[in-house]
Design a protein around this motif. Structure first.
Motif, mmCIF file in Angstrom:
data_model
loop_
_atom_site.group_PDB
_atom_site.id
_atom_site.type_symbol
_atom_site.label_atom_id
_atom_site.label_comp_id
_atom_site.label_asym_id
_atom_site.label_seq_id
_atom_site.Cartn_x
_atom_site.Cartn_y
_atom_site.Cartn_z
ATOM 1 N N ALA A 63 -7.458 -10.209 -26.766
ATOM 2 C CA ALA A 63 -8.748 -9.531 -26.648
ATOM 3 C C ALA A 63 -8.514 -8.026 -26.668
ATOM 4 O O ALA A 63 -7.460 -7.539 -26.250
ATOM 5 C CB ALA A 63 -9.451 -9.935 -25.355
ATOM 6 N N VAL A 64 -9.514 -7.303 -27.151
ATOM 7 C CA VAL A 64 -9.528 -5.843 -27.079
ATOM 8 C C VAL A 64 -10.834 -5.444 -26.395
ATOM 9 O O VAL A 64 -11.918 -5.895 -26.789
ATOM 10 C CB VAL A 64 -9.445 -5.197 -28.471
ATOM 11 C CG1 VAL A 64 -9.604 -3.684 -28.369
ATOM 12 C CG2 VAL A 64 -8.113 -5.539 -29.141
ATOM 13 N N VAL A 65 -10.711 -4.616 -25.358
ATOM 14 C CA VAL A 65 -11.883 -4.117 -24.628
ATOM 15 C C VAL A 65 -11.961 -2.619 -24.869
ATOM 16 O O VAL A 65 -11.065 -1.866 -24.481
ATOM 17 C CB VAL A 65 -11.780 -4.410 -23.116
ATOM 18 C CG1 VAL A 65 -13.042 -3.927 -22.401
ATOM 19 C CG2 VAL A 65 -11.576 -5.907 -22.878
ATOM 20 N N HIS A 66 -13.041 -2.194 -25.507
ATOM 21 C CA HIS A 66 -13.181 -0.784 -25.911
ATOM 22 C C HIS A 66 -14.243 -0.114 -25.049
ATOM 23 O O HIS A 66 -15.441 -0.394 -25.186
ATOM 24 C CB HIS A 66 -13.560 -0.714 -27.388
ATOM 25 C CG HIS A 66 -13.884 0.658 -27.874
ATOM 26 N ND1 HIS A 66 -13.077 1.756 -27.619
ATOM 27 C CD2 HIS A 66 -14.933 1.127 -28.588
ATOM 28 C CE1 HIS A 66 -13.616 2.829 -28.162
ATOM 29 N NE2 HIS A 66 -14.753 2.478 -28.744
ATOM 30 N N LEU A 67 -13.809 0.789 -24.141
ATOM 31 C CA LEU A 67 -14.708 1.427 -23.180
ATOM 32 C C LEU A 67 -14.710 2.948 -23.282
ATOM 33 O O LEU A 67 -15.417 3.605 -22.518
ATOM 34 C CB LEU A 67 -14.304 1.030 -21.750
ATOM 35 C CG LEU A 67 -14.307 -0.465 -21.431
ATOM 36 C CD1 LEU A 67 -13.727 -0.700 -20.040
ATOM 37 C CD2 LEU A 67 -15.703 -1.038 -21.537
#
Length: 299
Positions: A63-67
């Motif tokens: 997963a990639v979480v872009h914040l």
């Protein structure tokens, strides 16, 4: 997700730092995207202005979480800072989405930040994810921000737009600025106090992000707000109750407009946003009420 490898941008921010702690405490491997040369094995270099990501560091990520993104309330909204707000979101998101799409084996999910600013001023009307975008600067930014994930979606990656509300936390964000004022007895209504604030406890926000990662059925927009928005006047009363301080002060709308410029329209605007898709997918809030969310932030 069983013990996974997860990449996170914006890992030093309020939400990103809390998410990294939560993931690591459950045994997940977290790699943090940083805007400088990597100094350790858990860092990956990226540069959203140049459209660069060290893609090798994303290999094997589930997963990639872009914040990442410039703070909306960090500076007065000059035309230059409005460009920074937009570019930091749109260019950064496009860079991440293209990097994800370029992988031979892409991650299962891209969880990309967005905001309830998408809906604009909704007055006292409740809206959920089915509502169209509003008018103005922030809605237009949110539309472009979400469209910037197109490369990942076209590559078949489950893509979620986390439309975040006002996070109740001491450590940062809008609420982080309120706590010192109210503790000092200087807190009070903003404008007429009738505008709705769609809040969410930091604990619930992190739990909701984890829920989205773990729920394959969720894609597209998901509102990360609590189930019971309240007015600014009700927030003021709740802060006074919980902190046991007077709330006699008010910030009249004309004063806010002078102090904040264009940003004042969003401070004074009303957003009554409901987390329809979270609730429908079985998510349970630990701190659904405003008093409970404020107490949780003080622990």
């Amino acid at each position: 997700m069983p013990h996974s490898r997860i990449a996170v941008t914006g890992s030093t921010g309020l939400i990103g730092a809390a998410l990294v702690r939560s993931l690591r405490s459950d045994g997940h491997e977290v790699v943090r995207l940083v805007r400088r040369p990597a100094r350790s094995g858990d860092e990956v270099e990226w540069d959203p202005q140049r459209g660069y990501v060290d893609v090798a560091g994303l290999v094997g990520c589930d997963a990639v979480v872009h914040l990442a993104g410039a703070g909306v309330g960090d500076h007065r909204w000059t035309e230059a800072y409005k460009r920074e707000i937009r570019d930091s979101r749109v260019l950064g998101t496009a860079t991440i989405a293209e990097a994800v799409a370029s992988l031979d084996i892409p991650p299962k999910v891209l969880l990309s930040g967005s905001a309830i600013g998408f809906y604009g001023d909704t007055g006292d009307r409740s809206v959920d994810e089915g509502a169209p975008p509003g008018d103005g600067f922030l809605p237009s930014v949110c539309v472009e921000w979400e469209e910037a994930t197109a490369a990942a979606e076209e590559a078949g990656v489950r893509t979620v737009h986390a439309r975040t509300g006002l996070v109740v936390a001491r450590e940062g964000g809008a609420w982080g600025r309120l706590f010192p004022l109210f503790r000092a007895g200087l807190g009070g209504r903003l404008g007429n106090g009738r505008q709705y604030w769609s809040f969410i406890a930091l604990h619930d926000h992190i739990a909701a992000l984890r829920h989205v990662l773990d729920t394959p059925e969720l894609s597209g927009p998901v509102n990360l707000t609590g189930p019971a928005p309240v007015t600014n006047g009700e927030v003021t009363a709740a802060m006074g109750r919980v902190l046991r301080r007077p709330t006699l002060f008010t910030a009249p709308a004309p004063v806010l407009r002078i102090a904040l410029g264009d940003f004042s329209e969003d401070v004074l605007g009303s957003q009554r946003v409901l987390p329809g898709r979270l609730l429908d997918s079985g998510f349970a809030f630990a701190f659904p009420g405003v008093d409970a969310a404020i107490r949780a932030a003080l622990r």
